[in-house]
Write a protein that holds these residues in place. Sequence first.
Motif, PDB file in Angstrom:
ATOM      1  N   ASP A  64     -25.519  47.415 -54.545  1.00 32.31           N
ATOM      2  CA  ASP A  64     -24.198  46.880 -54.229  1.00 32.31           C
ATOM      3  C   ASP A  64     -24.210  45.365 -54.405  1.00 32.31           C
ATOM      4  O   ASP A  64     -25.266  44.735 -54.386  1.00 32.31           O
ATOM      5  CB  ASP A  64     -23.816  47.208 -52.780  1.00 32.31           C
ATOM      6  CG  ASP A  64     -23.843  48.704 -52.499  1.00 32.31           C
ATOM      7  OD1 ASP A  64     -23.500  49.473 -53.421  1.00 32.31           O
ATOM      8  OD2 ASP A  64     -24.204  49.094 -51.378  1.00 32.31           O
ATOM      9  N   LYS A 107     -19.109  48.084 -53.405  1.00 37.23           N
ATOM     10  CA  LYS A 107     -20.058  49.200 -53.289  1.00 37.23           C
ATOM     11  C   LYS A 107     -20.158  49.848 -54.663  1.00 37.23           C
ATOM     12  O   LYS A 107     -19.315  50.661 -55.027  1.00 37.23           O
ATOM     13  CB  LYS A 107     -19.580  50.202 -52.248  1.00 37.23           C
ATOM     14  CG  LYS A 107     -19.749  49.710 -50.835  1.00 37.23           C
ATOM     15  CD  LYS A 107     -19.730  50.867 -49.872  1.00 37.23           C
ATOM     16  CE  LYS A 107     -20.055  50.371 -48.501  1.00 37.23           C
ATOM     17  NZ  LYS A 107     -21.359  50.734 -48.039  1.00 37.23           N
ATOM     18  N   ALA A 160     -23.954  37.937 -44.028  1.00 37.97           N
ATOM     19  CA  ALA A 160     -23.780  38.558 -45.344  1.00 37.97           C
ATOM     20  C   ALA A 160     -22.907  39.795 -45.195  1.00 37.97           C
ATOM     21  O   ALA A 160     -22.917  40.462 -44.159  1.00 37.97           O
ATOM     22  CB  ALA A 160     -25.131  38.935 -45.926  1.00 37.97           C
ATOM     23  N   SER A 161     -22.133  40.090 -46.245  1.00 40.13           N
ATOM     24  CA  SER A 161     -21.276  41.273 -46.214  1.00 40.13           C
ATOM     25  C   SER A 161     -21.249  41.906 -47.597  1.00 40.13           C
ATOM     26  O   SER A 161     -21.448  41.229 -48.612  1.00 40.13           O
ATOM     27  CB  SER A 161     -19.869  40.891 -45.780  1.00 40.13           C
ATOM     28  OG  SER A 161     -19.303  39.971 -46.693  1.00 40.13           O
ATOM     29  N   VAL A 162     -20.990  43.213 -47.656  1.00 34.93           N
ATOM     30  CA  VAL A 162     -20.898  43.924 -48.934  1.00 34.93           C
ATOM     31  C   VAL A 162     -19.545  43.603 -49.547  1.00 34.93           C
ATOM     32  O   VAL A 162     -18.504  43.739 -48.899  1.00 34.93           O
ATOM     33  CB  VAL A 162     -21.050  45.446 -48.730  1.00 34.93           C
ATOM     34  CG1 VAL A 162     -20.873  46.170 -50.043  1.00 34.93           C
ATOM     35  CG2 VAL A 162     -22.392  45.766 -48.122  1.00 34.93           C
ATOM     36  N   TYR A 210     -23.680  35.107 -54.332  1.00 33.67           N
ATOM     37  CA  TYR A 210     -23.584  36.530 -54.642  1.00 33.67           C
ATOM     38  C   TYR A 210     -24.937  37.048 -55.102  1.00 33.67           C
ATOM     39  O   TYR A 210     -25.665  36.360 -55.818  1.00 33.67           O
ATOM     40  CB  TYR A 210     -22.550  36.749 -55.753  1.00 33.67           C
ATOM     41  CG  TYR A 210     -21.177  36.231 -55.365  1.00 33.67           C
ATOM     42  CD1 TYR A 210     -20.299  37.026 -54.659  1.00 33.67           C
ATOM     43  CD2 TYR A 210     -20.786  34.938 -55.677  1.00 33.67           C
ATOM     44  CE1 TYR A 210     -19.045  36.560 -54.285  1.00 33.67           C
ATOM     45  CE2 TYR A 210     -19.542  34.463 -55.308  1.00 33.67           C
ATOM     46  CZ  TYR A 210     -18.684  35.273 -54.608  1.00 33.67           C
ATOM     47  OH  TYR A 210     -17.451  34.812 -54.224  1.00 33.67           O
ATOM     48  N   TRP A 220     -23.416  41.865 -52.803  1.00 35.92           N
ATOM     49  CA  TRP A 220     -23.274  41.254 -51.484  1.00 35.92           C
ATOM     50  C   TRP A 220     -22.849  39.809 -51.660  1.00 35.92           C
ATOM     51  O   TRP A 220     -23.120  39.176 -52.672  1.00 35.92           O
ATOM     52  CB  TRP A 220     -24.602  41.296 -50.738  1.00 35.92           C
ATOM     53  CG  TRP A 220     -25.004  42.651 -50.261  1.00 35.92           C
ATOM     54  CD1 TRP A 220     -25.334  43.718 -51.029  1.00 35.92           C
ATOM     55  CD2 TRP A 220     -25.103  43.084 -48.915  1.00 35.92           C
ATOM     56  NE1 TRP A 220     -25.648  44.791 -50.240  1.00 35.92           N
ATOM     57  CE2 TRP A 220     -25.515  44.433 -48.927  1.00 35.92           C
ATOM     58  CE3 TRP A 220     -24.898  42.466 -47.687  1.00 35.92           C
ATOM     59  CZ2 TRP A 220     -25.720  45.165 -47.776  1.00 35.92           C
ATOM     60  CZ3 TRP A 220     -25.116  43.198 -46.528  1.00 35.92           C
ATOM     61  CH2 TRP A 220     -25.512  44.532 -46.579  1.00 35.92           C
ATOM     62  N   GLN A 221     -22.205  39.274 -50.616  1.00 34.69           N
ATOM     63  CA  GLN A 221     -21.852  37.857 -50.604  1.00 34.69           C
ATOM     64  C   GLN A 221     -22.241  37.267 -49.257  1.00 34.69           C
ATOM     65  O   GLN A 221     -22.235  37.960 -48.245  1.00 34.69           O
ATOM     66  CB  GLN A 221     -20.363  37.654 -50.843  1.00 34.69           C
ATOM     67  CG  GLN A 221     -19.466  38.176 -49.747  1.00 34.69           C
ATOM     68  CD  GLN A 221     -18.000  37.931 -50.030  1.00 34.69           C
ATOM     69  OE1 GLN A 221     -17.658  37.320 -51.038  1.00 34.69           O
ATOM     70  NE2 GLN A 221     -17.144  38.398 -49.150  1.00 34.69           N
ATOM     71  N   VAL A 222     -22.594  35.988 -49.277  1.00 29.68           N
ATOM     72  CA  VAL A 222     -22.954  35.283 -48.053  1.00 29.68           C
ATOM     73  C   VAL A 222     -22.445  33.847 -48.186  1.00 29.68           C
ATOM     74  O   VAL A 222     -22.521  33.267 -49.274  1.00 29.68           O
ATOM     75  CB  VAL A 222     -24.487  35.324 -47.802  1.00 29.68           C
ATOM     76  CG1 VAL A 222     -25.251  34.585 -48.858  1.00 29.68           C
ATOM     77  CG2 VAL A 222     -24.830  34.793 -46.434  1.00 29.68           C
ATOM     78  N   LYS A 229     -28.072  43.984 -53.929  1.00 34.07           N
ATOM     79  CA  LYS A 229     -29.025  44.545 -52.970  1.00 34.07           C
ATOM     80  C   LYS A 229     -28.659  46.011 -52.777  1.00 34.07           C
ATOM     81  O   LYS A 229     -27.501  46.325 -52.508  1.00 34.07           O
ATOM     82  CB  LYS A 229     -28.928  43.792 -51.644  1.00 34.07           C
ATOM     83  CG  LYS A 229     -29.792  44.316 -50.539  1.00 34.07           C
ATOM     84  CD  LYS A 229     -29.583  43.450 -49.305  1.00 34.07           C
ATOM     85  CE  LYS A 229     -30.126  44.120 -48.079  1.00 34.07           C
ATOM     86  NZ  LYS A 229     -29.847  43.355 -46.870  1.00 34.07           N
TER      87      LYS A 229
END
Length: 125
Positions: free
Chosen positions: A26, A47, A42-44, A20, A28-30, A23
């Motif tokens: 927000d 928000k 990676a995705s938000v 986590y 983000w996680q990958v 960026k």
Amino acid sequence: MAAAEKVHKAGITRNNDMMYYVKNGDIWQVPRKKPGQPKGKASVLVKAGVEMDYSKYLYFVDGDGDIARKERQVGGSKRKSAKKAAPAKKAPAKKAAPAKKAPAKKAPAKKAPAKKAPAKKGKKK
């Protein structure tokens, strides 16, 4: 050293298979990279829309799953002055062993000359 200041309460629960980060305000996680598998996308996750000042603060996801920030250190950590440190006691000096000479580089080994085939037995001319 100042403690981190919470900026946004998200309260996400962490998964050990994900990383986590913050960026553009927000969270983000990958997916973590695993050997033999392709890199994940990676995705938000949240928000938050937090206004960020990168020149003064470092932003991260804290242990509670919230966005926190900590003031950046300018110029790195301060060094302790030499006067405050107690002088270390020296051990009695030992005699130094004579330095060994580095082995000289040897020329590559020469091949033995080829052996001649034995002469055929028979009549001599």
